[in-house]
Design an enzyme around this catalytic site. Structure first.
Site, PDB file in Angstrom:
ATOM      1  N   ARG A   8      59.979   5.585  91.074  1.00 17.61           N
ATOM      2  CA  ARG A   8      60.311   6.188  92.480  1.00 17.61           C
ATOM      3  C   ARG A   8      60.044   5.271  93.520  1.00 17.61           C
ATOM      4  NH1 ARG A   8      57.891  11.887  95.021  1.00 17.61           N
ATOM      5  NH2 ARG A   8      59.473  11.936  96.389  1.00 17.61           N
ATOM      6  N   HIS A   9      60.950   5.371  94.544  1.00 19.08           N
ATOM      7  CA  HIS A   9      60.601   4.764  95.909  1.00 19.08           C
ATOM      8  C   HIS A   9      59.322   4.810  96.444  1.00 19.08           C
ATOM      9  CE1 HIS A   9      61.460   8.133  98.284  1.00 19.08           C
ATOM     10  NE2 HIS A   9      62.322   8.431  97.368  1.00 19.08           N
ATOM     11  N   ASP A  13      58.326   8.944 105.812  1.00 19.37           N
ATOM     12  CA  ASP A  13      57.813  10.158 106.748  1.00 19.37           C
ATOM     13  C   ASP A  13      58.376  11.368 106.230  1.00 19.37           C
ATOM     14  OD1 ASP A  13      56.340   8.012 108.016  1.00 19.37           O
ATOM     15  OD2 ASP A  13      57.570   8.033 109.878  1.00 19.37           O
ATOM     16  N   TRP A  14      59.416  11.461 105.988  1.00 20.53           N
ATOM     17  CA  TRP A  14      60.010  12.704 105.239  1.00 20.53           C
ATOM     18  C   TRP A  14      59.286  13.306 103.824  1.00 20.53           C
ATOM     19  CZ3 TRP A  14      65.813  14.306 105.706  1.00 20.53           C
ATOM     20  CH2 TRP A  14      66.189  14.218 106.973  1.00 20.53           C
ATOM     21  N   ASN A  15      58.833  12.351 103.136  1.00 23.12           N
ATOM     22  CA  ASN A  15      58.017  12.712 101.980  1.00 23.12           C
ATOM     23  C   ASN A  15      56.676  13.693 102.679  1.00 23.12           C
ATOM     24  OD1 ASN A  15      58.648   9.912 100.177  1.00 23.12           O
ATOM     25  ND2 ASN A  15      59.565  11.975  99.771  1.00 23.12           N
ATOM     26  N   GLN A  21      64.922  15.051 101.255  1.00 22.77           N
ATOM     27  CA  GLN A  21      65.851  13.741 101.604  1.00 22.77           C
ATOM     28  C   GLN A  21      67.260  13.843 100.880  1.00 22.77           C
ATOM     29  OE1 GLN A  21      62.924  10.397 102.357  1.00 22.77           O
ATOM     30  NE2 GLN A  21      62.372  11.183 100.617  1.00 22.77           N
ATOM     31  N   GLU A  82      69.971   9.427  94.457  1.00 21.52           N
ATOM     32  CA  GLU A  82      69.457  10.563  94.638  1.00 21.52           C
ATOM     33  C   GLU A  82      70.471  11.707  94.467  1.00 21.52           C
ATOM     34  OE1 GLU A  82      67.214  12.571  93.858  1.00 21.52           O
ATOM     35  OE2 GLU A  82      65.500  12.674  94.986  1.00 21.52           O
TER      36      GLU A  82
END
Length: 195
Positions: A8-9, A13-15, A21, A82
């Site tokens: 997983r990448h 900041d969105w995480n 996303q 994704e």
């Protein structure tokens, strides 16, 4: 026998913000870069033949950082992008619950579409790189869908939260696919924040 390790990448900041996303193209943050570096160092312990990444920036950046450590070829494959979450992309957990309490997101990629996509992608990788050890940098919802399918629902979608930078590995022998590990995180920095 083909070994495929999904990564997983690293974190974005969105995480941290809890924003969905999907196909929105968000770069790694500083913590995500460190996670990717830790992945690369850990992966030096074994032989790997190729890195495949989703075309989204957060996966490509993770793959490129790992490639700097391993010095092996890197290719993009749209098969491993994704899941598209449609109108829910960019919304936080709270915003999604308010607007779509039943989690029925308009314009979302269906489960059947996702399953067809990953089965074709894995088949292509296995056909093209039989008996090789392949790294695939992809995304939380997509990797979870794969492992939910191959575990008959014991892990993955709706069951487990996948950590940024984690390893999850499949082994394909003839037509049999086995899970070797799932959501392995021992290689990640100790200060790995919640994702």
């Amino acid at each position: 026998m083909t070994k495929i390790r999904f990564i997983r990448h690293g974190e974005t900041d969105w995480n941290i913000a809890g924003k969905l996303q999907g196909r929105t193209d968000i770069p790694l943050n500083e913590s995500g870069i460190k996670q990717a570096q830790a992945c690369g160092i850990s992966l030096l312990q074994n032989e790997w033949d190729l890195i495949i990444t989703s075309p989204l920036l957060r996966a490509k950046e993770t793959g490129q950082i790992i490639q700097q450590k391993l010095n092996i070829p890197l290719h993009e494959m749209t098969s491993f992008i994704e899941v598209a979450f449609g109108d829910a992309e960019g919304l936080t957990y709270y915003e999604r619950d308010v607007r779509f309490p039943n989690r029925d997101y308009p314009n979302k990629e269906t489960e059947a579409m996702v399953t067809e996509r990953f089965l074709k992608g894995i088949h292509t990788v296995h056909q093209n790189y039989t008996n090789k050890n392949i790294l695939i940098v992809s995304h939380g919802a997509f990797i979870n869908a794969i492992f939910h399918y191959f575990s008959n629902g014991t892990v993955g979608t709706g069951v487990t939260k996948l950590t940024n930078g984690s390893f999850s590995t499949l082994e394909i022998n003839n037509n049999h696919t086995h899970i070797l590990d799932y959501n392995t995180t021992h290689h990640l920095p100790a200060q790995n924040p919640k994702s």
